[in-house]
Design an enzyme around this catalytic site. Structure first.
Site, PDB file in Angstrom:
ATOM      1  N   LEU A   1       0.612  -1.145  -0.009  1.00 20.45           N
ATOM      2  CA  LEU A   1      -0.081   0.116   0.103  1.00 20.45           C
ATOM      3  C   LEU A   1       0.772   1.243  -0.002  1.00 20.45           C
ATOM      4  O   LEU A   1       0.697   2.301  -0.862  1.00 20.45           O
ATOM      5  CB  LEU A   1      -0.844  -0.016   1.151  1.00 20.45           C
ATOM      6  CG  LEU A   1      -1.829   1.381   1.547  1.00 20.45           C
ATOM      7  CD1 LEU A   1      -2.924   1.404   0.496  1.00 20.45           C
ATOM      8  CD2 LEU A   1      -2.570   1.120   2.758  1.00 20.45           C
TER       9      LEU A   1
ATOM     10  N   PRO B   1       6.381   6.191  -1.667  1.00 20.77           N
ATOM     11  CA  PRO B   1       7.425   7.327  -1.475  1.00 20.77           C
ATOM     12  C   PRO B   1       6.450   8.761  -0.952  1.00 20.77           C
ATOM     13  O   PRO B   1       6.916   9.337  -0.050  1.00 20.77           O
ATOM     14  CB  PRO B   1       7.931   7.448  -2.643  1.00 20.77           C
ATOM     15  CG  PRO B   1       8.382   6.300  -3.302  1.00 20.77           C
ATOM     16  CD  PRO B   1       6.938   5.611  -3.047  1.00 20.77           C
TER      17      PRO B   1
ATOM     18  N   SER C   1       0.595   7.906   5.063  1.00 19.78           N
ATOM     19  CA  SER C   1      -0.635   7.779   5.939  1.00 19.78           C
ATOM     20  C   SER C   1      -1.831   8.206   5.034  1.00 19.78           C
ATOM     21  O   SER C   1      -3.182   8.074   5.084  1.00 19.78           O
ATOM     22  CB  SER C   1      -0.617   9.059   7.222  1.00 19.78           C
ATOM     23  OG  SER C   1       0.361   8.529   7.955  1.00 19.78           O
TER      24      SER C   1
ATOM     25  N   THR D   1       6.898  -4.754   4.128  1.00 20.39           N
ATOM     26  CA  THR D   1       7.045  -5.971   5.055  1.00 20.39           C
ATOM     27  C   THR D   1       7.203  -7.417   4.146  1.00 20.39           C
ATOM     28  O   THR D   1       6.066  -7.480   3.472  1.00 20.39           O
ATOM     29  CB  THR D   1       6.398  -6.176   6.239  1.00 20.39           C
ATOM     30  OG1 THR D   1       6.594  -4.954   6.896  1.00 20.39           O
ATOM     31  CG2 THR D   1       6.760  -7.171   7.152  1.00 20.39           C
TER      32      THR D   1
ATOM     33  N   GLN E   1      11.585   1.032  46.639  1.00 21.28           N
ATOM     34  CA  GLN E   1      10.349   1.360  46.068  1.00 21.28           C
ATOM     35  C   GLN E   1      10.195   1.967  44.817  1.00 21.28           C
ATOM     36  O   GLN E   1       9.183   1.894  43.978  1.00 21.28           O
ATOM     37  CB  GLN E   1       9.840   2.368  47.371  1.00 21.28           C
ATOM     38  CG  GLN E   1       8.504   2.787  46.975  1.00 21.28           C
ATOM     39  CD  GLN E   1       7.733   3.554  48.154  1.00 21.28           C
ATOM     40  OE1 GLN E   1       8.185   4.939  48.109  1.00 21.28           O
ATOM     41  NE2 GLN E   1       6.912   3.239  49.069  1.00 21.28           N
TER      42      GLN E   1
ATOM     43  N   GLY F   1      19.490  -0.441  34.071  1.00 22.96           N
ATOM     44  CA  GLY F   1      20.553   0.261  34.000  1.00 22.96           C
ATOM     45  C   GLY F   1      21.619   0.306  32.968  1.00 22.96           C
ATOM     46  O   GLY F   1      21.185   0.109  31.877  1.00 22.96           O
TER      47      GLY F   1
ATOM     48  N   GLU G   1       0.943   0.327   9.601  1.00 21.59           N
ATOM     49  CA  GLU G   1      -0.412   0.257   9.846  1.00 21.59           C
ATOM     50  C   GLU G   1      -1.603   0.978  10.375  1.00 21.59           C
ATOM     51  O   GLU G   1      -2.376   0.830  11.056  1.00 21.59           O
ATOM     52  CB  GLU G   1      -0.825  -1.373  10.485  1.00 21.59           C
ATOM     53  CG  GLU G   1      -0.328  -2.392   9.486  1.00 21.59           C
ATOM     54  CD  GLU G   1      -0.753  -3.732   9.923  1.00 21.59           C
ATOM     55  OE1 GLU G   1      -1.855  -3.897  10.152  1.00 21.59           O
ATOM     56  OE2 GLU G   1       0.143  -4.634   9.495  1.00 21.59           O
ATOM     57  N   GLY G   2      -0.859   2.346   9.995  1.00 23.41           N
ATOM     58  CA  GLY G   2      -1.518   3.478  10.586  1.00 23.41           C
ATOM     59  C   GLY G   2      -1.059   4.176  11.877  1.00 23.41           C
ATOM     60  O   GLY G   2      -0.987   3.508  12.766  1.00 23.41           O
TER      61      GLY G   2
END
Length: 389
Positions: A135, A138, A142, A168, A289, A349, A373-374
């Site tokens: 779909l 270039p 969207s 993909t 904590q 860390g 995909e959006g």
């Protein structure tokens, strides 16, 4: 009363024995066959060829396809359970699974002719070959209505010319669903979806993208120069292509939401384990904590994302309108994935910044779930439109 109300709304998420069996099978496969060598595949951007072949053999590439076409005949809940477990370990493998299941197989079974299903769907569902959904371009990410790829009607065939980007399975696929413009004057109503086989004259695989995340997934540009596509390879009536793309993407968003959920959950599980093993200031860091609060918030947000994903899957299985639910699930789960993986690196860390502890890869993999995909911004538009529809 509250429980009954939830069940009446379809929000009872108790898993059946069959669902748990699928979940366990996917978890075992991910740990036993995807985890070994995952750092090397990521470093080398090497497609998991053997692992994807095994996914086909185990039924993960055609989970929701009817058994008459070689699929598992499972529901969407089973699919998202498997996606989550596989994505905890290897998002590069799970995106192959997502595209093949959610976009290619679903689109063919829902809208293809019987001849198309017999010729292509059976091969895709069993993993004999894998599919690509073409779909993006270039200048059309969207804005999916702005298709520059042209499928010129030549009577009994289309002449296909154009370029597709960020595809993909671009090199590894054998069957591509290509969205192209046939009649520019009709705008989105002049768009068609064509089935194009790899090896067709004029069809060339372009450069491979060097990506930040999901590096073992092969993402390519695809180039079409005077490619002849027979009319019988068009899916649906003339001009149905845009509706086809939007419909398949709605289901695809559930798959990507499940992927994002898995990435987040994988990062959380690694962080919880690490926090109980690592010591600082004379005690496990889990006993501090600050770390407890991080893990508590991670667990809470991940569970919220999971409920949204399950809800969208259930609505799809119940043949209800799931457009808003899928968009909400993808929007929230992808944001949780990005946040949770960043927190996982922080909990680890300095170790979180090196590859052997896996969380830095999960953080890199998480970002794409907010884009493909959006984008998250597109999901907000979809949700807003559904609110007043």
């Amino acid at each position: 009363m509250a429980t009954a109300a939830l069940e009446l709304q379809g929000l009872n998420f108790n898993l059946s024995e069959e669902h748990r069996a699928v979940q366990e099978a996917a978890r075992d496969f991910a740990h036993n066959e995807l985890l070994p060598g995952i750092v090397e595949r990521d470093n080398e951007a090497r497609f998991p060829t053997e692992q994807v072949k095994r996914m086909g053999e185990l039924g993960f590439l055609g989970m929701m396809v009817s058994p008459e076409y070689g699929g598992g005949g499972m529901d969407t809940v089973s699919y998202v359970l498997a996606m989550e477990e596989i994505s905890k370990i290897d998002a590069s493998a799970s995106v192959v699974m997502s595209v093949n299941n959610s976009l290619v197989c679903y689109g063919l079974e829902a809208y293809g002719t019987e001849e198309q299903k017999q010729k292509y769907l059976t091969r895709l569902a069993t993993g004999e070959t894998i599919g690509a959904f073409c779909l993006s371009e270039p200048e059309a990410g969207s804005d999916a209505t702005s298709q520059s790829t042209l499928a010129e009607d030549k009577g009994d065939y289309y002449l296909l010319n154009g370029t597709k980007n960020w595809i993909t399975n671009g090199n590894s696929s054998g069957i591509c669903l290509v969205i192209a413009q046939t009649d520019r004057e009709k705008k989105h109503r002049g768009i068609n979806c064509l089935i194009v086989e790899k090896g067709t004259p004029g069809f060339v695989v372009g450069k491979k993208e060097d990506k930040m995340g999901i590096r073992a997934s092969d993402t390519h540009s695809l180039l079409f120069t005077d490619v002849k596509v027979p009319k019988e390879n068009r899916i649906g009536e003339d001009g149905f292509g845009f509706k086809f793309a939007m419909s398949t993407l709605n289901g695809g968003r559930i798959g990507i939401a499940a992927q994002a959920l898995g990435i987040a959950a994988g990062a959380y599980e690694l962080s919880l384990k690490y926090a109980q093993e690592r010591k600082a200031f004379g005690k496990q860091i889990f006993d501090h904590q600050a770390i407890q609060f991080k893990l508590a918030e991670m667990a809470t947000k991940i569970e919220a994302a999971r409920l949204l994903v399950y809800k969208a899957a259930r609505q799809k299985d119940e043949h209800k309108d799931y457009v808003q639910a899928a968009a909400m699930a993808k929007l929230f789960a992808s944001d949780v994935a990005m946040w949770a993986t960043t927190e996982a690196v922080q909990i680890h860390g300095g170790y979180g910044y090196v590859k052997e502890f896996h969380v830095e890869r999960l953080m890199r993999d998480a970002k794409i779930t907010q884009i493909y995909e959006g984008t998250s911004e597109i999901q907000k538009l979809v949700i807003a439109r559904e609110l007043v529809r």
